[in-house]
Design an enzyme around this catalytic site. Structure first.
Site, short mmCIF file in Angstrom:
data_model
loop_
_atom_site.label_atom_id
_atom_site.label_comp_id
_atom_site.label_asym_id
_atom_site.label_seq_id
_atom_site.Cartn_x
_atom_site.Cartn_y
_atom_site.Cartn_z
N ASN A 1 0.85 -1.19 0.00
CA ASN A 1 0.00 0.00 0.00
C ASN A 1 0.88 1.24 0.00
O ASN A 1 1.69 1.43 0.91
CB ASN A 1 -0.92 0.03 1.23
CG ASN A 1 -1.77 1.29 1.26
OD1 ASN A 1 -2.54 1.54 0.35
ND2 ASN A 1 -1.60 2.09 2.30
N GLU A 2 0.76 2.03 -1.05
CA GLU A 2 1.50 3.30 -1.15
C GLU A 2 2.98 3.12 -0.79
O GLU A 2 3.53 3.77 0.09
CB GLU A 2 0.86 4.36 -0.26
CG GLU A 2 -0.56 4.73 -0.70
CD GLU A 2 -1.20 5.81 0.15
OE1 GLU A 2 -2.15 6.46 -0.32
OE2 GLU A 2 -0.75 6.00 1.30
N GLU B 1 -7.51 4.88 -4.73
CA GLU B 1 -7.97 5.60 -3.53
C GLU B 1 -8.28 7.05 -3.85
O GLU B 1 -7.55 7.71 -4.61
CB GLU B 1 -6.89 5.59 -2.43
CG GLU B 1 -6.72 4.31 -1.69
CD GLU B 1 -5.78 4.48 -0.50
OE1 GLU B 1 -5.70 5.60 0.06
OE2 GLU B 1 -5.11 3.50 -0.14
N TRP C 1 -5.47 14.55 7.41
CA TRP C 1 -4.05 14.85 7.59
C TRP C 1 -3.66 16.25 7.14
O TRP C 1 -2.47 16.59 7.10
CB TRP C 1 -3.19 13.80 6.87
CG TRP C 1 -3.73 13.40 5.53
CD1 TRP C 1 -4.52 12.32 5.25
CD2 TRP C 1 -3.50 14.05 4.27
NE1 TRP C 1 -4.82 12.27 3.91
CE2 TRP C 1 -4.21 13.31 3.28
CE3 TRP C 1 -2.79 15.18 3.88
CZ2 TRP C 1 -4.20 13.67 1.94
CZ3 TRP C 1 -2.79 15.55 2.54
CH2 TRP C 1 -3.49 14.79 1.58
N GLU D 1 -7.09 7.48 11.69
CA GLU D 1 -7.86 7.99 10.55
C GLU D 1 -9.37 7.90 10.80
O GLU D 1 -10.15 7.79 9.87
CB GLU D 1 -7.48 7.23 9.28
CG GLU D 1 -6.05 7.55 8.84
CD GLU D 1 -5.68 6.92 7.50
OE1 GLU D 1 -5.47 7.67 6.54
OE2 GLU D 1 -5.60 5.68 7.43
N HIS E 1 -11.23 10.47 8.87
CA HIS E 1 -11.13 10.44 7.41
C HIS E 1 -12.47 9.97 6.85
O HIS E 1 -13.06 9.01 7.33
CB HIS E 1 -10.02 9.48 6.99
CG HIS E 1 -9.61 9.58 5.55
ND1 HIS E 1 -10.44 9.21 4.52
CD2 HIS E 1 -8.46 10.02 4.97
CE1 HIS E 1 -9.82 9.40 3.37
NE2 HIS E 1 -8.61 9.89 3.62
#
Length: 534
Positions: free
Chosen positions: A18-19, A177, A185, A225, A228
């Site tokens: 992931n990322e 995403e 953030w 998060e 989020h």
């Protein structure tokens, strides 16, 4: 994992990690130092080649044993620039090796299941050279989050989507995403209006995405998060956001036939991560330059004119493009120079901006005057850089621009066989050329030696487009963004209205979103989207 889930009937795609590099893009520990030395041995073979590439005779930095080589850690003065550049390359390659290790396991167990990982083409994230990663993936995918403080975030979104498409070889890709509303953030995590959720998502589809996904499905109750946004918010299904998400799902079903269609653009903008890294190293003539900001300024003028752009990696085949932009292409190989020269001689109009062609792949200055590797192509030469102080502005004048201003940079450019289109009227380069054009084969080569104001950028872009015979595939009223996807037997015109007023797109067809038919001009309501099959 592959053994347990590899034959599950619901498995359609593997998403690896992931990322990669998001929070560990650079690491300077002892294991990293060892890996760096191994990478350097592979790249250079011996210490003589490394010392030559790094220019270590300067400041008595010459290495006599591999164990002496370290990552570019904190130093009492500037760290060797080629050492910094090679470490950036190493870090990107190391994370790519992690990707390769995981994909190898999956392909061994499930050879017929495609694999992807989510890039982070957004904002000013530049730690990974994604152009070197794409060959390891079956499908390119990306994460994209907008900065709430940026009033032009929708243009940045378009730039990123066009770059992901360029990385994908101009084939469809996946939006892995995005946020349905606020992130968690930024300094202030502003909520998106629901019309922006819809318009942003459909803009990604317009620019090549064949899938739209979000982080996250259900808003978390705890953890870092928890604030989020998600598809299912804390408020549950009795909420405006949930209804907007469901509505978008219906929209995506209604336009599903666009899947597999592609975007064809007449313009290429070359964006290169090594040039980005190199251009923003320390100990340069100015630390006020921003590679990405300059690229986006030139892109913006084309976006406003609804001229299609592929944002492509250095090394992309430029055949077929009628216009090529190379903003601040600081680092180039001889092959890169030949590619731009070939594009111009073959009929394209190539535009190069200041601080381009300055160094080779080792960050060694190309001698003979600036812009280095491009002096012959552009028909110009400057014997030094004359950067501007942070608050300094210079004035530029000529028939092409009228009166304009420049910031950040100037050069005493003398034309060798180029036509001078605008000159500096004051400042450190007064009297010298600011904008030039040279005829090259069936095309042309243009040079801009300062950071022009936006109106001047628009004027230059309009002139280059006119010379190249480039224009919008479909016209629209101001503030209506238009992209055309081409499929088998049909074209799909996406029109996104970014204004508070009703707009129009000069196209007709069947609107896949509403089921209505239009002849000629089609109305696009404020903040809305139409998708026309024609």
């Amino acid at each position: 994992m592959a053994e347990r889930y590899g034959h599950h009937p619901a498995l359609a795609l593997w998403h690896v990690s992931n990322e990669l590099g998001c929070h560990n893009g650079r690491s300077y520990g002892e294991r990293d130092a060892s890996g760096f030395r191994t990478w350097l041995r592979s790249r250079y073979g011996d210490l003589d080649a490394l010392n030559s590439a790094w220019g270590t005779d300067f400041w008595s930095q010459r290495y006599s044993a591999w164990e002496e080589v370290q990552p570019p850690r904190v130093a009492p003065s500037f760290v060797n620039p080629t050492q910094q550049l090679d470490f950036a390359r190493f870090c990107s390659d190391a994370l790519r090796e992690q990707l390769r290790a995981e994909t190898a396991v999956l392909r061994r167990h499930t050879p017929d299941v495609p694999v992807t990982t989510n890039f982070m083409v957004m904002g000013h994230f530049s730690l990974m050279d994604y152009a070197t990663w794409t060959g390891d993936l079956d499908l390119v995918s990306n994460d994209h989050y907008m900065q709430a403080t940026d009033p032009d975030a929708h243009i940045e979104l378009a730039f990123c989507a066009d770059h992901v498409r360029g990385l994908a070889g101009r084939q469809p890709w996946m939006l892995m995403e995005a946020s349905t509303s606020a992130v968690s953030w930024q300094s202030v995590n502003a909520a998106k209006p629901v019309h922006q959720l819809r318009r942003n998502s459909l803009t990604q589809v317009a620019r090549g995405a064949d899938a739209v996904l979000y982080f996250q499905w259900r808003a978390a109750r705890a953890g870092a998060e928890k604030y989020h946004s998600a598809m299912l918010p804390h408020a549950g299904t009795d909420s405006e956001l949930w209804e907007a998400v469901v509505g978008l799902g219906g929209d995506l079903q209604r336009i599903a036939e666009v899947t597999g269609s592609t975007v064809s653009s007449p313009v290429a903008l070359v964006l290169d991560y090594e040039a980005w890294w190199g251009a923003e190293l320390d100990a340069h003539p100015s630390d006020q330059l921003s590679y990405r900001r300059t690229a986006e300024r030139w892109y913006r003028a084309l976006w406003e004119a609804n001229v299609g752009v592929d944002v492509v990696p250095r090394g992309t085949d430029l055949t077929g493009y009628r216009m090529v932009l190379a903003p601040m292409l600081y680092l180039v190989t001889d092959a890169d120079v030949a590619a731009l020269e070939g594009a111009a001689s073959g009929g394209a109009h190539v535009l190069v901006t200041y601080f381009s062609g300055v160094v080779d792949e080792h960050d060694h200055v190309r001698l003979g005057g600036y812009p280095g590797a491009f002096t012959e192509l552009l028909g110009v030469r400057a014997d030094e850089f004359r950067p501007l102080l942070p608050e300094q502005t210079v004035h530029v004048a000529g028939d092409l621009l009228g009166e304009a201003t420049g910031t950040s940079w100037s050069e005493p450019v003398a034309a060798t066989d180029a036509e001078v289109l605008a000159r500096y009227t004051d400042g450190p380069s007064a009297g010298y050329a600011a904008v030039t054009r040279a005829e090259r084969g069936e095309g042309g080569a243009w040079y801009v030696s300062t950071e022009l104001d936006l109106d001047a950028v628009r004027a230059v872009v309009a002139a280059v487009c006119d010379a190249a015979g480039v224009g919008p595939a479909v016209t629209a009223s101001p503030g209506v963004e238009v992209v055309v996807r081409h499929g088998d037997g049909a074209d799909y015109v996406f029109a996104m209205n970014h204004t508070d007023a009703e707009g129009t797109v000069e196209a007709g067809g069947h609107d896949l979103l509403t089921g209505s038919d239009h002849a000629g001009s089609t109305t696009v309501p404020a903040h809305d989207v139409v998708v026309l099959r024609r």
